[in-house]
Structure formats: C-alpha cells, structure tokens
Design a protein around this motif. Structure first.
Motif, PDB file in Angstrom:
ATOM      1  N   PHE A 179       0.838  -1.194   0.000  1.00  0.00           N
ATOM      2  CA  PHE A 179       0.000   0.000   0.000  1.00  0.00           C
ATOM      3  C   PHE A 179       0.876   1.249   0.000  1.00  0.00           C
ATOM      4  N   THR A 180       1.956   1.230   0.788  1.00  0.00           N
ATOM      5  CA  THR A 180       2.883   2.370   0.825  1.00  0.00           C
ATOM      6  C   THR A 180       3.514   2.596  -0.531  1.00  0.00           C
ATOM      7  N   PRO A 231     -12.861   9.710   8.654  1.00  0.00           N
ATOM      8  CA  PRO A 231     -12.951   9.289   7.249  1.00  0.00           C
ATOM      9  C   PRO A 231     -12.465  10.371   6.287  1.00  0.00           C
ATOM     10  N   LEU A 232     -12.740  11.648   6.616  1.00  0.00           N
ATOM     11  CA  LEU A 232     -12.254  12.746   5.790  1.00  0.00           C
ATOM     12  C   LEU A 232     -10.730  12.841   5.882  1.00  0.00           C
ATOM     13  N   TYR A 233     -10.191  12.570   7.070  1.00  0.00           N
ATOM     14  CA  TYR A 233      -8.738  12.566   7.257  1.00  0.00           C
ATOM     15  C   TYR A 233      -8.099  11.465   6.413  1.00  0.00           C
ATOM     16  N   GLY A 234      -8.856  10.413   6.136  1.00  0.00           N
ATOM     17  CA  GLY A 234      -8.362   9.324   5.302  1.00  0.00           C
ATOM     18  C   GLY A 234      -8.140   9.713   3.854  1.00  0.00           C
ATOM     19  N   LEU A 260      -8.995   3.826   6.820  1.00  0.00           N
ATOM     20  CA  LEU A 260      -8.180   3.013   5.916  1.00  0.00           C
ATOM     21  C   LEU A 260      -8.918   2.745   4.611  1.00  0.00           C
ATOM     22  N   ALA A 261     -10.208   2.480   4.684  1.00  0.00           N
ATOM     23  CA  ALA A 261     -10.994   2.227   3.472  1.00  0.00           C
ATOM     24  C   ALA A 261     -10.974   3.441   2.552  1.00  0.00           C
ATOM     25  N   VAL A 264      -7.456   3.704   0.912  1.00  0.00           N
ATOM     26  CA  VAL A 264      -7.282   2.728  -0.165  1.00  0.00           C
ATOM     27  C   VAL A 264      -8.006   3.191  -1.423  1.00  0.00           C
ATOM     28  N   LEU A 265      -9.222   3.686  -1.256  1.00  0.00           N
ATOM     29  CA  LEU A 265      -9.996   4.157  -2.404  1.00  0.00           C
ATOM     30  C   LEU A 265      -9.317   5.339  -3.088  1.00  0.00           C
ATOM     31  N   VAL A 266      -8.821   6.279  -2.291  1.00  0.00           N
ATOM     32  CA  VAL A 266      -8.150   7.452  -2.849  1.00  0.00           C
ATOM     33  C   VAL A 266      -6.888   7.046  -3.595  1.00  0.00           C
ATOM     34  N   THR A 267      -6.095   6.139  -3.004  1.00  0.00           N
ATOM     35  CA  THR A 267      -4.877   5.677  -3.646  1.00  0.00           C
ATOM     36  C   THR A 267      -5.184   4.985  -4.972  1.00  0.00           C
TER      37      THR A 267
END
Length: 289
Positions: A179-180, A231-234, A260-261, A264-267
């Motif tokens: 993920f990193t 969630p916004l911080y994610g 985390l979800a 992952v979606l943003v990445t």
C-alpha cells in the motif's frame, strides 16, 4: 542457405523468429499495456539495482543511513513531541510509536522523491532506445524497499525491548508495505510526467514531502482527530498507511477502520489516473525532456 543437420534453413527463417516492436504514434488516451512490463522485467530490476548502488556510492556509512535517518528523526520527535509537548501515543512507548511510523514514511518519501525525478534524470536513456517508460518510476519505487528492509529490524528490536508482542494482525503487514509503495507510485506518476513539462515540480518536492509529513499521523495519533472527521482525514492516503502499520505491529494501536478504506480508495483512484496520464504523456518525453 544455412544447413542444420539434413534440413536446409534459410536466414529468413531466423529473422522471422525474432520479436518485432512496431512503434506508432497514438492520439488521445491510450491503453495501459501493462503486460509489456513483464517483457522488460530484466530492465526493471537492472534500473532498480543501479539506483541502489548509486545511492550509496562513495558513502562512508553506506546502507547505515537507512537506519540513521529515521532513528535521528525518532529522537527529535521523542524529545519535542513526546517529552515537551506531551503528545499522546495511545499507551505505546513514544519512541516505538514514532519509529514504527517513520519506517513506512521513509519508504514513501524516498520512493515519491525518486520516482518524481526519475524521468528527467534518465533523459539520455529515454532519447536513445525504446522501452516502456513506466519502468523508470517503478524501478525508483522498488529501490526504496532496500532502505525499508534495513531499517525495519530495529522496530522488532524495540518491540522486544518494550516487551510488546504482536497479534495476528502482523500477517497483514506485507499488504501495508504494498500500500505504501502503491501510494508513492500513484503520486510519483503524476509528478514525474508533470516534471518533464514543468521543472518547477522538482523545486516543490521538498516542501510537499515536509508538509505531507506533518499532515500525516507520524508524530501524533489519528485519534486526536474527532471521530466524525476521521474518514475525511483518510483522504490523506498516508494516514491509512501509517495507522495500518501501527495496528499490524503494536497490540495497543487502534484499528484504522473507515479511515483506511477511504485511503485505499483514494490511492486506487490516483494510481489509475496516474497510469493513464503517464501513458498519455510519455509519447512527448523524448521531445521535451
């Protein structure tokens, strides 16, 4: 004619067996053609190994820098954030709390910086021979794994020192490493393509990395962020990465949950967009770089 045994074989037969690559100009958005990376896998590993050797060439301490950098940062964070500012660490000894986040952060920061500059630094290679240009930033990301593998055993040593035993969540650690790397590659693809067109990018990289460091929960826990805002911080992908690392390693660390979800979606969105943008722009690299 060439004779092999009793069967005559013409030179044309040998030529027909050689692989051919036809390079055509394309318009608009092009296919990713990721299977081409497999055909150039040897070049990928060669470039990664070259980057590793260049990184530590003519250095007195060599690979020890992979440990020294996060270790010194951990000491500074422990003094100013842990001792003086009394930043909470969720019941985890602050040196371990900080170092367990600095190890993945170092992997991300190195991979992001190197991949962002990779296309410009390989100008001569790009202008002389054809190969999938995606190999270049990908090799830079892979090279960062060496520093991570050197620095990570100190995390295990600190866990033993503080008598902290991991849980089954440790099995998920390789996923957070991937993920990193995916996060660094996702952003690096955009910046490396932009860096060819606008050389301002390389001048802003230091600021981007520093700002991103303090915007991520490296020196402080994400629990300081109100629950409704996590969630916004994610939307900061490294928030999910770092909290995921702590959760995978340290029993006392809370699970990253919905944050985390979102990360992952943003990445995934940045990575897919970066792949298409990089492929679209790579046809101009040789002319502009």
């Amino acid at each position: 004619m060439v004779s092999v045994g009793k069967q005559p074989v013409s030179a044309m037969t040998f030529a027909a067996e050689l692989p051919h690559t036809v390079i055509r100009s394309s318009r608009g958005w092009v296919s990713l053609n990721l299977n081409e990376l497999w055909h150039y896998r040897e070049l990928l590993f060669f470039l990664a190994w070259r980057d590793i050797k260049v990184r530590y060439m003519q250095t007195a301490l060599g690979a020890a820098w992979a440990i020294i950098q996060p270790l010194l940062s951990m000491i500074v964070f422990t003094i100013f954030f842990g001792r003086l500012a009394k930043v909470p660490s969720n019941g985890i000894p602050y040196p371990l709390f900080a170092y367990s986040a600095l190890v993945p952060w170092q992997l991300f920061a190195f991979a992001l910086t190197e991949s962002s500059n990779s296309v410009v630094l390989n100008e001569r290679l790009i202008t002389k021979v054809y190969f999938p240009k995606l190999v270049i930033p990908l090799a830079s990301v892979l090279a960062g794994l060496v520093d991570f593998l050197i620095a990570f055993p100190l995390v295990i040593g600190m866990m033993i020192w503080y008598h902290i035993t991991p849980t089954w969540a440790l099995l998920t650690l390789p996923l957070f490493v991937l993920f990193t790397m995916a996060t660094a590659l996702a952003v690096g693809l955009w910046l490396s393509a932009l860096n060819v067109q606008y050389r301002d990018v390389r001048h802003t990289l230091t600021f981007i990395v520093q700002f991103w460091l303090f915007a991520s929960p490296v020196a402080y826990p994400s629990t300081l962020v109100p629950v409704r805002w996590r969630p916004l911080y994610g939307l900061n992908p490294m928030a999910g990465v770092i909290e995921g690392f702590r959760w995978a390693l340290l029993r006392e660390a809370p699970a990253p949950g919905p944050m985390l979800a979102v990360s992952v979606l943003v990445t995934a969105m940045i990575l897919v967009g970066g792949l298409y943008y990089f492929r679209r722009m790579e046809k101009t690299f040789a002319d502009v770089v």
